[in-house]
Design a protein around this motif. Structure first.
Motif, short mmCIF file in Angstrom:
data_model
loop_
_atom_site.label_atom_id
_atom_site.label_comp_id
_atom_site.label_asym_id
_atom_site.label_seq_id
_atom_site.Cartn_x
_atom_site.Cartn_y
_atom_site.Cartn_z
N THR A 4 1.12 -1.16 0.25
CA THR A 4 0.56 0.07 -0.43
C THR A 4 1.00 1.11 0.03
N ILE A 5 0.29 2.63 -0.69
CA ILE A 5 1.41 3.02 -1.48
C ILE A 5 0.80 4.39 -0.82
N THR A 6 0.72 5.16 0.08
CA THR A 6 0.28 6.59 0.65
C THR A 6 1.35 7.97 0.31
N TYR A 7 1.21 8.75 -0.36
CA TYR A 7 1.67 9.59 -0.90
C TYR A 7 1.26 11.07 0.65
N LEU A 8 2.57 11.35 0.90
CA LEU A 8 2.82 12.13 1.94
C LEU A 8 2.83 13.46 1.54
N GLY A 9 2.85 13.89 0.25
CA GLY A 9 3.23 15.62 0.51
C GLY A 9 4.53 15.13 -0.40
N ASN A 10 4.67 16.52 -0.11
CA ASN A 10 6.16 17.66 -0.80
C ASN A 10 7.47 16.14 -1.69
N LEU A 11 6.06 15.56 -2.18
CA LEU A 11 6.67 14.94 -3.89
C LEU A 11 7.46 13.24 -2.88
N ARG A 12 7.33 13.24 -1.67
CA ARG A 12 7.34 11.93 -0.78
C ARG A 12 6.36 10.83 -0.68
N CYS A 13 6.55 9.73 -0.71
CA CYS A 13 5.71 8.28 -0.58
C CYS A 13 6.27 7.52 0.51
N GLU A 14 4.87 6.58 0.68
CA GLU A 14 5.42 5.96 2.56
C GLU A 14 4.45 4.74 1.24
N SER A 15 5.40 3.28 1.19
CA SER A 15 5.40 2.33 0.98
C SER A 15 5.52 1.06 1.70
N GLN A 16 4.09 0.79 2.23
CA GLN A 16 4.45 -0.03 3.53
C GLN A 16 3.83 -2.32 3.14
N HIS A 17 4.94 -2.98 2.44
CA HIS A 17 5.10 -4.03 2.25
C HIS A 17 3.95 -5.18 3.32
N LEU A 18 2.80 -5.18 2.50
CA LEU A 18 2.02 -6.00 3.03
C LEU A 18 2.18 -6.97 4.26
N GLN A 19 3.25 -8.01 3.76
CA GLN A 19 3.55 -8.82 4.45
C GLN A 19 4.29 -8.99 5.45
N SER A 20 5.19 -7.58 5.35
CA SER A 20 6.29 -7.96 6.69
C SER A 20 5.69 -6.97 7.21
N GLY A 21 5.13 -5.48 6.79
CA GLY A 21 4.64 -4.53 7.61
C GLY A 21 6.04 -3.32 7.19
N ASN A 22 7.17 -3.85 6.57
CA ASN A 22 8.40 -3.15 6.18
C ASN A 22 7.48 -1.35 6.22
N ILE A 23 8.45 -0.99 5.55
CA ILE A 23 8.09 0.10 5.00
C ILE A 23 9.60 0.79 4.14
N VAL A 24 8.53 1.08 3.30
CA VAL A 24 10.00 2.47 2.41
C VAL A 24 10.09 3.62 2.12
N ILE A 25 10.50 4.95 2.34
CA ILE A 25 9.74 6.09 1.46
C ILE A 25 11.01 6.49 0.77
N THR A 26 10.48 6.50 -0.58
CA THR A 26 10.55 7.20 -1.83
C THR A 26 10.96 9.06 -1.86
N ASP A 27 11.58 9.02 -2.17
CA ASP A 27 11.46 11.44 -2.82
C ASP A 27 11.77 10.79 -4.05
N ALA A 28 11.19 12.48 -4.51
CA ALA A 28 12.10 11.84 -5.63
C ALA A 28 12.46 13.22 -5.81
N PRO A 29 14.21 12.98 -7.00
CA PRO A 29 15.20 12.96 -7.30
C PRO A 29 15.51 14.98 -7.11
#
Length: 133
Positions: A4-29
């Motif tokens: 599940t991916i959530t747009y956090l604003g300021n060109l940043r997203c938070e992606s949660q891996h559903l099986q493990s609950g791990n979270i990855v943050i991405t930013d625009a370059p």
């Protein structure tokens, strides 16, 4: 579902891996209006190639007693400016153990046939090199 991916604003997203609950943050370059404070989505795409190569070698090498623990992969992503897309992924795999010529052939063949390698668009140039101890 994978994530599940959530747009956090300021060109940043938070992606949660559903099986493990791990979270990855991405930013625009930074060259595309972002902060560059985390992997960009295209960084993750390029990085996934090296991760998939190493993981596939490890999985298929295990029954052959080919141990790659400690192996690394340096990734360089080259962007095309217009249209903006990944033009090339340069992967330099380094192995810190000695292997026979047959094992090296297996390692290289496996890397070049991993799922991500075959999933990337054929227009993306994939430059792969191997370095052994």
């Amino acid at each position: 579902m994978t994530s599940t991916i959530t747009y956090l604003g300021n060109l940043r997203c938070e992606s949660q891996h559903l099986q493990s609950g791990n979270i990855v943050i991405t930013d625009a370059p930074t060259d595309n209006h972002g902060q560059g404070a985390a992997f960009s989505p295209t960084d993750l795409c390029a990085t996934s190639l090296g991760q998939c190569m190493l993981t596939t070698i490890a999985i298929l090498g295990k029954p052959k007693n080919i141990d790659i623990e400690g192996a690394t992969c340096d990734i360089q992503k080259v962007m095309n400016p217009s249209p903006r897309k990944i033009a090339e992924i340069i992967c330099h795999l380094k192995f810190n153990k000695e292997y026979t010529p047959e094992e090296k052939k297996f390692i290289e063949h496996t890397a070049l046939n991993c799922p991500v390698y075959h999933s990337l668009h054929p227009d993306i140039k994939k430059t792969v090199s191997f370095e052994y101890l």
